[in-house]
Design a protein around this motif. Structure first.
Motif, PDB file in Angstrom:
ATOM      1  N   GLN A 100       0.826  -1.200   0.000  1.00 43.45           N
ATOM      2  CA  GLN A 100       0.000   0.000   0.000  1.00 43.45           C
ATOM      3  C   GLN A 100       0.863   1.255   0.000  1.00 43.45           C
ATOM      4  N   ILE A 101       1.973   1.206   0.743  1.00 36.78           N
ATOM      5  CA  ILE A 101       2.872   2.363   0.778  1.00 36.78           C
ATOM      6  C   ILE A 101       3.485   2.605  -0.597  1.00 36.78           C
ATOM      7  N   PHE A 102       3.960   1.510  -1.239  1.00 39.21           N
ATOM      8  CA  PHE A 102       4.544   1.648  -2.565  1.00 39.21           C
ATOM      9  C   PHE A 102       3.499   2.137  -3.569  1.00 39.21           C
ATOM     10  N   GLY A 103       2.291   1.583  -3.470  1.00 38.16           N
ATOM     11  CA  GLY A 103       1.215   2.040  -4.353  1.00 38.16           C
ATOM     12  C   GLY A 103       0.880   3.501  -4.112  1.00 38.16           C
ATOM     13  N   ALA A 104       0.920   3.909  -2.848  1.00 40.73           N
ATOM     14  CA  ALA A 104       0.640   5.308  -2.517  1.00 40.73           C
ATOM     15  C   ALA A 104       1.686   6.234  -3.126  1.00 40.73           C
ATOM     16  N   ILE A 105       2.959   5.802  -3.100  1.00 47.92           N
ATOM     17  CA  ILE A 105       4.027   6.618  -3.674  1.00 47.92           C
ATOM     18  C   ILE A 105       3.801   6.811  -5.172  1.00 47.92           C
ATOM     19  N   LEU A 106       3.405   5.729  -5.867  1.00 47.29           N
ATOM     20  CA  LEU A 106       3.124   5.836  -7.299  1.00 47.29           C
ATOM     21  C   LEU A 106       1.960   6.797  -7.561  1.00 47.29           C
ATOM     22  N   SER A 107       0.892   6.652  -6.794  1.00 45.87           N
ATOM     23  CA  SER A 107      -0.278   7.509  -6.996  1.00 45.87           C
ATOM     24  C   SER A 107       0.038   8.967  -6.682  1.00 45.87           C
ATOM     25  N   ILE A 108       0.796   9.194  -5.614  1.00 46.40           N
ATOM     26  CA  ILE A 108       1.178  10.567  -5.268  1.00 46.40           C
ATOM     27  C   ILE A 108       2.033  11.171  -6.374  1.00 46.40           C
ATOM     28  N   ALA A 109       2.912  10.345  -6.973  1.00 45.31           N
ATOM     29  CA  ALA A 109       3.723  10.832  -8.089  1.00 45.31           C
ATOM     30  C   ALA A 109       2.829  11.280  -9.236  1.00 45.31           C
ATOM     31  N   GLY A 110       1.763  10.534  -9.491  1.00 46.70           N
ATOM     32  CA  GLY A 110       0.828  10.922 -10.547  1.00 46.70           C
ATOM     33  C   GLY A 110       0.127  12.225 -10.236  1.00 46.70           C
ATOM     34  N   VAL A 111      -0.299  12.397  -8.988  1.00 44.91           N
ATOM     35  CA  VAL A 111      -0.964  13.641  -8.588  1.00 44.91           C
ATOM     36  C   VAL A 111      -0.001  14.819  -8.690  1.00 44.91           C
ATOM     37  N   VAL A 112       1.240  14.633  -8.235  1.00 47.17           N
ATOM     38  CA  VAL A 112       2.243  15.701  -8.302  1.00 47.17           C
ATOM     39  C   VAL A 112       2.513  16.084  -9.758  1.00 47.17           C
ATOM     40  N   LEU A 113       2.537  15.093 -10.648  1.00 45.16           N
ATOM     41  CA  LEU A 113       2.754  15.370 -12.066  1.00 45.16           C
ATOM     42  C   LEU A 113       1.668  16.294 -12.609  1.00 45.16           C
ATOM     43  N   LEU A 142     -15.167  21.194 -24.347  1.00 47.18           N
ATOM     44  CA  LEU A 142     -14.492  22.400 -23.872  1.00 47.18           C
ATOM     45  C   LEU A 142     -13.281  22.776 -24.711  1.00 47.18           C
ATOM     46  N   GLY A 143     -12.890  21.901 -25.617  1.00 44.64           N
ATOM     47  CA  GLY A 143     -11.712  22.174 -26.412  1.00 44.64           C
ATOM     48  C   GLY A 143     -10.426  22.123 -25.622  1.00 44.64           C
ATOM     49  N   GLU A 144     -10.448  21.454 -24.472  1.00 44.90           N
ATOM     50  CA  GLU A 144      -9.261  21.332 -23.615  1.00 44.90           C
ATOM     51  C   GLU A 144      -8.650  19.949 -23.854  1.00 44.90           C
ATOM     52  N   ALA A 145      -7.812  19.863 -24.850  1.00 47.45           N
ATOM     53  CA  ALA A 145      -7.233  18.573 -25.210  1.00 47.45           C
ATOM     54  C   ALA A 145      -6.288  18.080 -24.124  1.00 47.45           C
ATOM     55  N   PRO A 146      -6.327  16.784 -23.813  1.00 45.57           N
ATOM     56  CA  PRO A 146      -5.403  16.239 -22.811  1.00 45.57           C
ATOM     57  C   PRO A 146      -3.965  16.324 -23.285  1.00 45.57           C
ATOM     58  N   ARG A 147      -3.054  16.496 -22.337  1.00 48.60           N
ATOM     59  CA  ARG A 147      -1.622  16.546 -22.628  1.00 48.60           C
ATOM     60  C   ARG A 147      -0.990  15.190 -22.340  1.00 48.60           C
ATOM     61  N   LEU A 148       0.253  15.043 -22.753  1.00 48.58           N
ATOM     62  CA  LEU A 148       0.970  13.803 -22.520  1.00 48.58           C
ATOM     63  C   LEU A 148       1.121  13.506 -21.033  1.00 48.58           C
ATOM     64  N   TYR A 149       1.336  14.560 -20.228  1.00 47.37           N
ATOM     65  CA  TYR A 149       1.510  14.328 -18.793  1.00 47.37           C
ATOM     66  C   TYR A 149       0.229  13.843 -18.134  1.00 47.37           C
ATOM     67  N   HIS A 150      -0.938  14.154 -18.737  1.00 41.36           N
ATOM     68  CA  HIS A 150      -2.186  13.623 -18.191  1.00 41.36           C
ATOM     69  C   HIS A 150      -2.209  12.098 -18.311  1.00 41.36           C
ATOM     70  N   ALA A 151      -1.760  11.584 -19.465  1.00 41.75           N
ATOM     71  CA  ALA A 151      -1.717  10.135 -19.659  1.00 41.75           C
ATOM     72  C   ALA A 151      -0.728   9.488 -18.701  1.00 41.75           C
ATOM     73  N   ALA A 152       0.442  10.122 -18.533  1.00 37.38           N
ATOM     74  CA  ALA A 152       1.447   9.582 -17.617  1.00 37.38           C
ATOM     75  C   ALA A 152       0.934   9.574 -16.187  1.00 37.38           C
ATOM     76  N   ALA A 153       0.256  10.655 -15.796  1.00 41.36           N
ATOM     77  CA  ALA A 153      -0.287  10.735 -14.444  1.00 41.36           C
ATOM     78  C   ALA A 153      -1.357   9.671 -14.225  1.00 41.36           C
ATOM     79  N   PHE A 154      -2.184   9.463 -15.232  1.00 40.03           N
ATOM     80  CA  PHE A 154      -3.234   8.452 -15.121  1.00 40.03           C
ATOM     81  C   PHE A 154      -2.628   7.062 -14.910  1.00 40.03           C
ATOM     82  N   LEU A 155      -1.577   6.751 -15.666  1.00 40.54           N
ATOM     83  CA  LEU A 155      -0.928   5.446 -15.537  1.00 40.54           C
ATOM     84  C   LEU A 155      -0.299   5.282 -14.159  1.00 40.54           C
ATOM     85  N   LEU A 156       0.318   6.338 -13.639  1.00 41.25           N
ATOM     86  CA  LEU A 156       0.929   6.263 -12.310  1.00 41.25           C
ATOM     87  C   LEU A 156      -0.123   6.051 -11.227  1.00 41.25           C
TER      88      LEU A 156
END
Length: 296
Positions: free
Chosen positions: A122-135, A270-284
Protein backbone atom coordinates in the motif's frame (compact mmCIF):
# COMPACT_ATOMS: atom_id res chain seq x y z
CA UNK A 1 -18.91 -9.63 -12.60
CA UNK A 2 -21.17 -9.60 -15.65
CA UNK A 3 -21.97 -7.06 -18.38
CA UNK A 4 -24.76 -5.44 -16.34
CA UNK A 5 -22.50 -4.98 -13.30
CA UNK A 6 -19.76 -3.55 -15.52
CA UNK A 7 -22.33 -1.16 -17.01
CA UNK A 8 -23.37 0.06 -13.57
CA UNK A 9 -19.77 0.63 -12.48
CA UNK A 10 -18.90 2.39 -15.75
CA UNK A 11 -21.95 4.66 -15.90
CA UNK A 12 -21.25 6.21 -12.49
CA UNK A 13 -17.71 7.46 -13.37
CA UNK A 14 -19.02 8.72 -16.72
CA UNK A 15 -21.70 10.77 -14.93
CA UNK A 16 -19.18 12.05 -12.38
CA UNK A 17 -16.82 13.10 -15.17
CA UNK A 18 -19.76 14.91 -16.76
CA UNK A 19 -20.31 16.69 -13.45
CA UNK A 20 -16.81 18.16 -13.67
CA UNK A 21 -17.35 19.19 -17.30
CA UNK A 22 -20.70 20.86 -16.58
CA UNK A 23 -19.33 22.55 -13.46
CA UNK A 24 -16.58 24.07 -15.59
CA UNK A 25 -18.99 25.09 -18.36
CA UNK A 26 -21.22 27.11 -16.02
CA UNK A 27 -18.58 28.45 -13.64
CA UNK A 28 -19.19 32.01 -14.89
CA UNK A 29 -22.99 31.71 -14.74
CA UNK A 30 -23.49 30.76 -11.11
CA UNK A 31 -21.32 31.01 -7.97
CA UNK A 32 -19.83 27.60 -7.06
CA UNK A 33 -21.34 27.21 -3.59
CA UNK A 34 -24.71 28.32 -4.92
CA UNK A 35 -24.43 25.75 -7.71
CA UNK A 36 -23.84 23.05 -5.10
CA UNK A 37 -26.84 24.21 -3.07
CA UNK A 38 -29.19 24.30 -6.07
CA UNK A 39 -27.97 20.87 -7.17
CA UNK A 40 -28.80 19.21 -3.88
CA UNK A 41 -32.11 21.00 -3.41
CA UNK A 42 -33.24 19.55 -6.73
CA UNK A 43 -31.90 16.12 -5.77
CA UNK A 44 -33.76 16.41 -2.46
CA UNK A 45 -37.03 17.11 -4.28
CA UNK A 46 -36.43 14.09 -6.56
CA UNK A 47 -35.73 11.75 -3.64
CA UNK A 48 -38.57 12.90 -1.38
CA UNK A 49 -41.33 10.97 -3.20
CA UNK A 50 -39.13 7.84 -3.13
CA UNK A 51 -38.13 7.92 0.53
CA UNK A 52 -39.90 10.79 2.29
CA UNK A 53 -40.89 8.66 5.31
CA UNK A 54 -37.24 8.57 6.39
CA UNK A 55 -37.82 12.03 7.90
CA UNK A 56 -40.69 10.84 10.09
CA UNK A 57 -40.16 11.07 13.82
CA UNK A 58 -40.33 7.29 14.26
CA UNK A 59 -38.01 6.37 11.38
CA UNK A 60 -34.93 6.02 13.59
CA UNK A 61 -33.05 8.76 11.74
CA UNK A 62 -33.34 11.46 14.38
CA UNK A 63 -31.71 9.33 17.04
CA UNK A 64 -28.58 9.46 14.86
CA UNK A 65 -28.96 13.00 13.55
CA UNK A 66 -25.41 13.99 14.57
CA UNK A 67 -23.93 11.16 12.50
CA UNK A 68 -26.03 11.97 9.43
CA UNK A 69 -25.34 15.66 9.84
CA UNK A 70 -21.61 14.89 9.69
CA UNK A 71 -22.06 12.57 6.69
CA UNK A 72 -24.08 15.27 4.95
CA UNK A 73 -21.42 17.88 5.73
CA UNK A 74 -18.52 15.82 4.37
CA UNK A 75 -20.11 13.96 1.45
CA UNK A 76 -22.68 16.46 0.21
CA UNK A 77 -21.86 19.88 1.64
CA UNK A 78 -18.06 19.93 1.49
CA UNK A 79 -16.93 17.53 -1.24
CA UNK A 80 -19.12 18.86 -4.02
CA UNK A 81 -18.75 22.49 -2.97
CA UNK A 82 -14.96 22.19 -2.98
CA UNK A 83 -15.08 20.48 -6.37
CA UNK A 84 -17.09 23.33 -7.89
CA UNK A 85 -14.70 25.81 -6.27
CA UNK A 86 -11.80 23.88 -7.80
CA UNK A 87 -13.37 24.15 -11.25
CA UNK A 88 -13.26 27.94 -11.04
CA UNK A 89 -9.49 27.91 -11.60
CA UNK A 90 -8.60 24.36 -12.68
CA UNK A 91 -9.62 22.18 -15.61
CA UNK A 92 -11.87 19.12 -15.33
CA UNK A 93 -8.96 16.89 -16.33
CA UNK A 94 -6.75 18.21 -13.53
CA UNK A 95 -9.58 18.10 -10.99
CA UNK A 96 -10.49 14.49 -11.72
CA UNK A 97 -6.86 13.36 -11.83
CA UNK A 98 -6.16 14.93 -8.43
CA UNK A 99 -9.32 13.25 -7.16
CA UNK A 100 -8.05 9.92 -8.55
CA UNK A 101 -5.47 9.97 -5.77
CA UNK A 102 -8.36 9.24 -3.41
CA UNK A 103 -7.11 5.74 -2.41
CA UNK A 104 -3.97 7.36 -0.98
CA UNK A 105 -6.01 9.64 1.24
CA UNK A 106 -8.25 6.69 2.13
CA UNK A 107 -5.21 4.79 3.33
CA UNK A 108 -3.80 7.72 5.32
CA UNK A 109 -7.17 8.59 6.85
CA UNK A 110 -7.81 4.99 7.85
CA UNK A 111 -4.36 4.68 9.41
CA UNK A 112 -4.45 8.01 11.25
CA UNK A 113 -8.01 8.07 12.55
CA UNK A 114 -9.52 4.59 12.28
CA UNK A 115 -6.70 2.24 13.24
CA UNK A 116 -6.44 0.60 9.81
CA UNK A 117 -3.26 -1.37 9.10
CA UNK A 118 -0.98 -0.27 6.24
CA UNK A 119 1.10 -2.76 4.23
CA UNK A 120 4.32 -2.20 2.28
CA UNK A 121 2.43 -2.74 -0.95
CA UNK A 122 0.00 0.00 0.00
CA UNK A 123 2.87 2.36 0.78
CA UNK A 124 4.54 1.65 -2.57
CA UNK A 125 1.21 2.04 -4.35
CA UNK A 126 0.64 5.31 -2.52
CA UNK A 127 4.03 6.62 -3.67
CA UNK A 128 3.12 5.84 -7.30
CA UNK A 129 -0.28 7.51 -7.00
CA UNK A 130 1.18 10.57 -5.27
CA UNK A 131 3.72 10.83 -8.09
CA UNK A 132 0.83 10.92 -10.55
CA UNK A 133 -0.96 13.64 -8.59
CA UNK A 134 2.24 15.70 -8.30
CA UNK A 135 2.75 15.37 -12.07
CA UNK A 136 -0.66 16.99 -12.54
CA UNK A 137 0.05 19.71 -9.98
CA UNK A 138 3.30 20.76 -11.70
CA UNK A 139 1.56 20.58 -15.10
CA UNK A 140 4.12 18.07 -16.37
CA UNK A 141 7.10 20.35 -15.67
CA UNK A 142 9.10 18.30 -13.17
CA UNK A 143 11.95 20.81 -13.24
CA UNK A 144 9.57 23.20 -11.46
CA UNK A 145 8.91 20.77 -8.63
CA UNK A 146 10.78 22.90 -6.07
CA UNK A 147 8.71 25.91 -7.06
CA UNK A 148 5.42 24.03 -7.19
CA UNK A 149 2.82 26.14 -8.94
CA UNK A 150 -0.42 25.29 -7.25
CA UNK A 151 -3.57 27.00 -8.42
CA UNK A 152 -6.37 27.43 -5.93
CA UNK A 153 -8.40 24.74 -7.67
CA UNK A 154 -5.74 22.11 -7.01
CA UNK A 155 -5.77 22.85 -3.29
CA UNK A 156 -9.56 22.85 -3.15
CA UNK A 157 -9.62 19.42 -4.80
CA UNK A 158 -7.08 18.02 -2.36
CA UNK A 159 -9.25 19.23 0.51
CA UNK A 160 -12.27 17.68 -1.22
CA UNK A 161 -10.57 14.27 -1.44
CA UNK A 162 -9.67 14.42 2.25
CA UNK A 163 -13.30 15.23 3.11
CA UNK A 164 -14.52 12.32 0.96
CA UNK A 165 -12.02 9.97 2.60
CA UNK A 166 -13.35 10.84 6.04
CA UNK A 167 -16.90 10.44 4.74
CA UNK A 168 -16.13 7.01 3.28
CA UNK A 169 -14.54 5.72 6.49
CA UNK A 170 -17.46 6.99 8.54
CA UNK A 171 -19.80 5.03 6.27
CA UNK A 172 -18.02 1.81 7.30
CA UNK A 173 -18.62 2.57 10.99
CA UNK A 174 -22.38 2.13 10.95
CA UNK A 175 -24.29 2.25 14.22
CA UNK A 176 -27.76 3.13 12.97
CA UNK A 177 -30.56 0.59 12.38
CA UNK A 178 -30.18 -1.57 9.29
CA UNK A 179 -33.56 -0.32 8.07
CA UNK A 180 -32.01 3.09 7.35
CA UNK A 181 -29.49 1.47 4.99
CA UNK A 182 -31.77 -1.16 3.47
CA UNK A 183 -33.29 1.23 0.94
CA UNK A 184 -30.78 3.16 -1.18
CA UNK A 185 -33.11 6.13 -1.59
CA UNK A 186 -33.76 6.42 2.16
CA UNK A 187 -30.07 6.19 2.97
CA UNK A 188 -29.16 8.80 0.36
CA UNK A 189 -32.04 11.11 1.27
CA UNK A 190 -31.06 11.04 4.95
CA UNK A 191 -27.63 12.38 3.96
CA UNK A 192 -28.91 14.78 1.32
CA UNK A 193 -31.38 16.33 3.74
CA UNK A 194 -28.63 17.38 6.13
CA UNK A 195 -26.19 18.06 3.29
CA UNK A 196 -28.61 20.45 1.61
CA UNK A 197 -28.87 22.39 4.87
CA UNK A 198 -25.07 22.67 5.06
CA UNK A 199 -24.92 23.64 1.38
CA UNK A 200 -27.49 26.37 1.99
CA UNK A 201 -25.43 27.71 4.88
CA UNK A 202 -22.30 27.83 2.71
CA UNK A 203 -24.18 29.48 -0.15
CA UNK A 204 -25.57 32.12 2.22
CA UNK A 205 -22.02 32.87 3.36
CA UNK A 206 -20.92 33.13 -0.26
CA UNK A 207 -23.55 35.78 -0.98
CA UNK A 208 -22.88 37.62 2.29
CA UNK A 209 -19.14 37.94 1.64
CA UNK A 210 -19.41 39.53 -1.81
CA UNK A 211 -21.95 40.60 -4.39
CA UNK A 212 -22.96 37.60 -6.50
CA UNK A 213 -25.05 37.09 -9.60
CA UNK A 214 -26.79 34.18 -11.28
CA UNK A 215 -27.07 34.49 -15.04
CA UNK A 216 -30.13 32.40 -15.79
CA UNK A 217 -30.38 30.72 -19.17
CA UNK A 218 -31.60 27.45 -20.61
CA UNK A 219 -27.99 26.27 -20.53
CA UNK A 220 -27.82 26.82 -16.78
CA UNK A 221 -31.22 25.18 -16.23
CA UNK A 222 -30.13 22.14 -18.25
CA UNK A 223 -26.86 22.03 -16.30
CA UNK A 224 -28.69 22.09 -12.97
CA UNK A 225 -30.99 19.30 -14.12
CA UNK A 226 -28.01 17.21 -15.16
CA UNK A 227 -25.89 17.63 -12.01
CA UNK A 228 -28.90 16.95 -9.79
CA UNK A 229 -30.24 13.91 -11.64
CA UNK A 230 -27.15 12.31 -13.17
CA UNK A 231 -24.15 12.58 -10.80
CA UNK A 232 -26.25 13.02 -7.65
CA UNK A 233 -29.07 10.45 -7.93
CA UNK A 234 -28.43 8.04 -10.82
CA UNK A 235 -24.67 7.72 -10.24
CA UNK A 236 -25.11 7.08 -6.51
CA UNK A 237 -27.71 4.42 -7.27
CA UNK A 238 -25.59 2.72 -9.96
CA UNK A 239 -22.46 2.82 -7.85
CA UNK A 240 -24.19 1.39 -4.79
CA UNK A 241 -25.73 -1.44 -6.81
CA UNK A 242 -22.45 -2.14 -8.60
CA UNK A 243 -20.45 -2.27 -5.37
CA UNK A 244 -22.98 -4.70 -3.89
CA UNK A 245 -22.60 -6.98 -6.92
CA UNK A 246 -18.83 -6.82 -7.49
CA UNK A 247 -17.47 -5.71 -4.12
CA UNK A 248 -15.53 -2.54 -3.25
CA UNK A 249 -12.13 -3.88 -4.31
CA UNK A 250 -13.22 -4.44 -7.92
CA UNK A 251 -15.31 -1.26 -7.99
CA UNK A 252 -12.29 0.84 -6.97
CA UNK A 253 -10.68 0.19 -10.36
CA UNK A 254 -13.77 1.46 -12.19
CA UNK A 255 -13.71 4.73 -10.23
CA UNK A 256 -10.46 5.61 -11.98
CA UNK A 257 -12.26 5.76 -15.28
CA UNK A 258 -13.45 9.23 -14.18
CA UNK A 259 -10.33 11.17 -15.28
CA UNK A 260 -10.25 9.24 -18.56
CA UNK A 261 -13.85 10.17 -19.28
CA UNK A 262 -13.15 13.75 -18.16
CA UNK A 263 -10.29 14.00 -20.66
CA UNK A 264 -12.48 12.73 -23.50
CA UNK A 265 -15.40 14.98 -22.58
CA UNK A 266 -13.14 18.02 -22.09
CA UNK A 267 -11.75 17.54 -25.57
CA UNK A 268 -15.24 17.15 -27.03
CA UNK A 269 -17.08 19.97 -25.23
CA UNK A 270 -14.49 22.40 -23.87
CA UNK A 271 -11.71 22.17 -26.41
CA UNK A 272 -9.26 21.33 -23.61
CA UNK A 273 -7.23 18.57 -25.21
CA UNK A 274 -5.40 16.24 -22.81
CA UNK A 275 -1.62 16.55 -22.63
CA UNK A 276 0.97 13.80 -22.52
CA UNK A 277 1.51 14.33 -18.79
CA UNK A 278 -2.19 13.62 -18.19
CA UNK A 279 -1.72 10.14 -19.66
CA UNK A 280 1.45 9.58 -17.62
CA UNK A 281 -0.29 10.74 -14.44
CA UNK A 282 -3.23 8.45 -15.12
CA UNK A 283 -0.93 5.45 -15.54
CA UNK A 284 0.93 6.26 -12.31
CA UNK A 285 -2.28 6.69 -10.30
CA UNK A 286 -3.89 3.52 -11.62
CA UNK A 287 -0.60 1.63 -11.26
CA UNK A 288 -0.39 2.69 -7.64
CA UNK A 289 -3.91 1.50 -6.97
CA UNK A 290 -3.28 -1.85 -8.67
CA UNK A 291 -0.10 -2.40 -6.65
CA UNK A 292 -1.71 -1.44 -3.34
CA UNK A 293 -4.75 -3.63 -4.02
CA UNK A 294 -2.83 -6.80 -4.85
CA UNK A 295 -2.95 -9.60 -2.35
CA UNK A 296 0.32 -10.99 -1.07
Amino acid sequence: MNPYTAFLLTLAPLLWAGNAIVGRMVHEMVPPLTLNFLRWIIALLILLPLAGPVFRRDSGLWQYWKRYSLLGLLGVGMYNALQYLALQTSTPINVTLVAAGMPVWMMLTGWMFFGAAVTRQQIFGAILSIAGVVLVLVRGELNHLLELRLVAGDMFMILATIAWSLYSWLLTRSSEPASLRANWASFLLAQVGFGAAWSGLFAAGEWAMAERHIYWSWTLIAALAYVAIGPAVIAFRCWGAGVQRAGPSVAAFFSNLTPLFAALLSSAFLGEAPRLYHAAAFLLIVGGIVVSSRRT
